[in-house]
Write a protein that holds these residues in place. Structure first.
Motif, PDB file in Angstrom:
ATOM      1  N   PRO A 275       0.777  -1.127  -0.069  1.00 23.93           N
ATOM      2  CA  PRO A 275      -0.042  -0.254   0.149  1.00 23.93           C
ATOM      3  C   PRO A 275       0.887   1.454   0.041  1.00 23.93           C
ATOM      4  O   PRO A 275       2.070   1.233   0.336  1.00 23.93           O
ATOM      5  CB  PRO A 275      -0.845  -0.144   1.127  1.00 23.93           C
ATOM      6  CG  PRO A 275       0.198  -1.026   2.163  1.00 23.93           C
ATOM      7  CD  PRO A 275       0.892  -1.954   1.278  1.00 23.93           C
ATOM      8  N   ASN A 276       0.308   2.236  -0.349  1.00 25.94           N
ATOM      9  CA  ASN A 276       0.900   3.746  -0.565  1.00 25.94           C
ATOM     10  C   ASN A 276       2.211   3.657  -1.320  1.00 25.94           C
ATOM     11  O   ASN A 276       3.269   4.216  -0.920  1.00 25.94           O
ATOM     12  CB  ASN A 276       1.105   4.097   1.050  1.00 25.94           C
ATOM     13  CG  ASN A 276      -0.078   4.120   1.862  1.00 25.94           C
ATOM     14  OD1 ASN A 276      -1.221   4.657   1.404  1.00 25.94           O
ATOM     15  ND2 ASN A 276      -0.060   3.745   3.070  1.00 25.94           N
ATOM     16  N   GLU A 277       2.225   3.070  -2.368  1.00 25.28           N
ATOM     17  CA  GLU A 277       3.300   2.915  -3.325  1.00 25.28           C
ATOM     18  C   GLU A 277       4.579   2.515  -2.660  1.00 25.28           C
ATOM     19  O   GLU A 277       5.822   2.687  -2.890  1.00 25.28           O
ATOM     20  CB  GLU A 277       3.659   4.625  -3.696  1.00 25.28           C
ATOM     21  CG  GLU A 277       2.390   5.240  -4.485  1.00 25.28           C
ATOM     22  CD  GLU A 277       1.991   4.498  -5.703  1.00 25.28           C
ATOM     23  OE1 GLU A 277       2.908   4.012  -6.365  1.00 25.28           O
ATOM     24  OE2 GLU A 277       0.911   4.283  -5.946  1.00 25.28           O
TER      25      GLU A 277
ATOM     26  N   ASN B   3       2.127  12.682  -2.725  1.00 23.61           N
ATOM     27  CA  ASN B   3       1.355  12.465  -3.837  1.00 23.61           C
ATOM     28  C   ASN B   3       2.169  12.096  -5.314  1.00 23.61           C
ATOM     29  O   ASN B   3       1.868  12.483  -6.108  1.00 23.61           O
ATOM     30  CB  ASN B   3       0.412  13.774  -4.242  1.00 23.61           C
ATOM     31  CG  ASN B   3      -0.541  13.462  -5.150  1.00 23.61           C
ATOM     32  OD1 ASN B   3      -1.301  12.488  -5.084  1.00 23.61           O
ATOM     33  ND2 ASN B   3      -1.029  14.496  -5.791  1.00 23.61           N
ATOM     34  N   ARG B   4       3.265  11.195  -4.674  1.00 19.09           N
ATOM     35  CA  ARG B   4       3.715  10.706  -5.900  1.00 19.09           C
ATOM     36  C   ARG B   4       4.918  11.513  -6.714  1.00 19.09           C
ATOM     37  O   ARG B   4       5.254  11.408  -7.689  1.00 19.09           O
ATOM     38  CB  ARG B   4       3.002  10.069  -7.012  1.00 19.09           C
ATOM     39  CG  ARG B   4       1.908   8.937  -6.793  1.00 19.09           C
ATOM     40  CD  ARG B   4       1.461   8.215  -7.508  1.00 19.09           C
ATOM     41  NE  ARG B   4       0.302   7.152  -7.096  1.00 19.09           N
ATOM     42  CZ  ARG B   4      -0.322   6.481  -8.014  1.00 19.09           C
ATOM     43  NH1 ARG B   4      -0.425   6.628  -9.113  1.00 19.09           N
ATOM     44  NH2 ARG B   4      -1.286   5.767  -7.505  1.00 19.09           N
ATOM     45  N   THR B   5       5.037  12.801  -6.190  1.00 20.03           N
ATOM     46  CA  THR B   5       6.011  13.736  -6.542  1.00 20.03           C
ATOM     47  C   THR B   5       7.259  13.611  -6.106  1.00 20.03           C
ATOM     48  O   THR B   5       8.332  14.237  -6.564  1.00 20.03           O
ATOM     49  CB  THR B   5       5.631  15.135  -6.250  1.00 20.03           C
ATOM     50  OG1 THR B   5       5.576  15.139  -4.942  1.00 20.03           O
ATOM     51  CG2 THR B   5       4.190  15.428  -7.021  1.00 20.03           C
ATOM     52  N   LEU B   6       7.551  12.584  -5.183  1.00 26.60           N
ATOM     53  CA  LEU B   6       8.806  12.281  -4.675  1.00 26.60           C
ATOM     54  C   LEU B   6       9.098  10.750  -4.389  1.00 26.60           C
ATOM     55  O   LEU B   6       8.252  10.052  -3.623  1.00 26.60           O
ATOM     56  CB  LEU B   6       9.025  13.011  -3.186  1.00 26.60           C
ATOM     57  CG  LEU B   6      10.377  12.809  -2.278  1.00 26.60           C
ATOM     58  CD1 LEU B   6      11.458  13.344  -3.344  1.00 26.60           C
ATOM     59  CD2 LEU B   6      10.381  13.275  -1.045  1.00 26.60           C
ATOM     60  N   ASP B   7      10.012  10.059  -5.057  1.00 21.16           N
ATOM     61  CA  ASP B   7      10.384   8.814  -4.755  1.00 21.16           C
ATOM     62  C   ASP B   7      11.717   8.340  -3.987  1.00 21.16           C
ATOM     63  O   ASP B   7      12.654   9.022  -4.423  1.00 21.16           O
ATOM     64  CB  ASP B   7      10.298   8.100  -6.204  1.00 21.16           C
ATOM     65  CG  ASP B   7       9.286   7.674  -6.897  1.00 21.16           C
ATOM     66  OD1 ASP B   7       8.288   7.740  -6.090  1.00 21.16           O
ATOM     67  OD2 ASP B   7       9.043   7.569  -8.176  1.00 21.16           O
TER      68      ASP B   7
END
Length: 332
Positions: free
Chosen positions: A225-227, A266-270
């Motif tokens: 979950p949550n990437e 919100n998936r802008t930082l990996d």
């Protein structure tokens, strides 16, 4: 039913596991920066005939490569050269044997079945090593390797002192393998196994010899979950009929590799860490990195490549190449 025939420069993968696989054997690689770039980006497209057939339950592939093309690599005078920094002690003379783009065909095939979410295939490839092996070296004075664990740099210095030549040859071999992959919920499981009938090694007398080798890699990953993404692999390589006088390589080598990745904001930082630890030689490679995607079509990255271990191991030999880096990708 789907059938296709493709001609021209192509990149073909048979392996199921990530990065480390004994079945990643079709295309040569650009190794002038070592293993730091991802394996997919190191691959070199080569001319081939690629015939594929796929049904709901059966798949097959036949390949014919009319020309031999070696990997791109440096012998000396670069950080990732075969004899890295040996030029400080002098010039390493090499004799590159059978490296030309001659008509030395490579060919093979793959066939498998899909049973629900379980895929399994058998593989065979008649090939020539993309990276050369060191042949027998004639030295006037014996190479003191019987009671030590010399590195390739020690070998280069001995060659320079003796004013000798290092023969580098691209040897042919046959590789038979098995690969599988399945999915169970959020988990994936995969494996690659291979038997190579001939691989060349060097002994303490600097005499080249051939042995058969068995390699296998098994791995699992988890999409949480949550990437959240987790990947873990275990690999081993066994030299059959091993000689205790073999240089640079143990009879059985084992390693663990993997990836941990998580998205934030919100998936802008990996944020991620890739790693490889060779148990046999107590050597490692660790790659922590961040990727930021705050602007459309722009990706910023920061990371580090950290290597360590004994100089007699491959990763330890290049430990001085540890680095930090910044990347920018702009798509138009």
């Amino acid at each position: 039913q789907i059938a296709s025939v493709r001609l021209g420069n192509q990149v073909v993968r048979w392996d199921r596991t990530d990065e480390v696989s004994p079945l990643n054997i079709i295309n040569p690689e650009d190794v002038r920066e070592g293993a730091l770039p991802s394996r997919s980006s190191r691959k070199i497209a080569v001319p081939m005939v690629n015939v594929e057939l796929e049904t709901d339950t059966v798949f097959g592939q036949a390949l014919f490569l009319p020309f031999f093309r070696p990997a791109r690599f440096d012998v000396t005078e670069s950080d990732w050269a075969l004899f890295s920094h040996a030029e400080r002690a002098g010039e390493v003379r090499v004799d590159r044997v059978n490296e030309d783009w001659s008509l030395r065909p490579e060919f093979g095939g793959r066939a498998g079945v899909s049973l629900g979410q379980f895929d399994i295939a058998v593989d065979y490839f008649q090939t020539r090593d993309d990276v050369p092996s060191i042949g027998t070296i004639a030295l006037t004075d014996p190479f003191d390797a019987a009671n030590t664990r010399p590195s390739r740099l020690d070998l280069a210095r001995a060659v320079i002192d003796a004013d000798a030549t290092v023969p580098l040859a691209f040897h042919s071999s046959s590789i038979a393998g098995l690969d599988f992959e399945t999915v169970w919920g959020s988990f994936g499981f995969r494996g690659d196994l291979a038997y190579t009938d001939r691989r060349q090694f060097l002994d303490t007398a600097l005499t080249a010899f051939e042995r058969s080798v068995a390699d296998w890699v098994v791995g699992a990953d988890y999409n949480g979950p949550n990437e959240l993404y987790l990947n873990l692999q275990f690999q081993q390589s066994l030299i059959l009929d091993y000689l205790p006088t073999t240089l640079f390589t143990d009879e059985l080598t084992s390693g663990v590799s993997g990836t941990v990745r998580k998205a934030f904001a919100n998936r802008t930082l990996d944020a991620a860490v890739r790693f490889f630890y060779e148990v046999s030689n107590d050597s490692y490679y660790v790659n922590p990195y961040l990727e930021m995607k705050y602007w459309k079509n722009v990706t910023l990255g920061v990371g580090a490549d950290l290597l360590g271990g004994r100089e007699t191991s491959t990763l330890g030999f290049y430990k001085d190449n540890s680095q930090m880096y910044l990347t920018t990708e702009v798509l138009f």
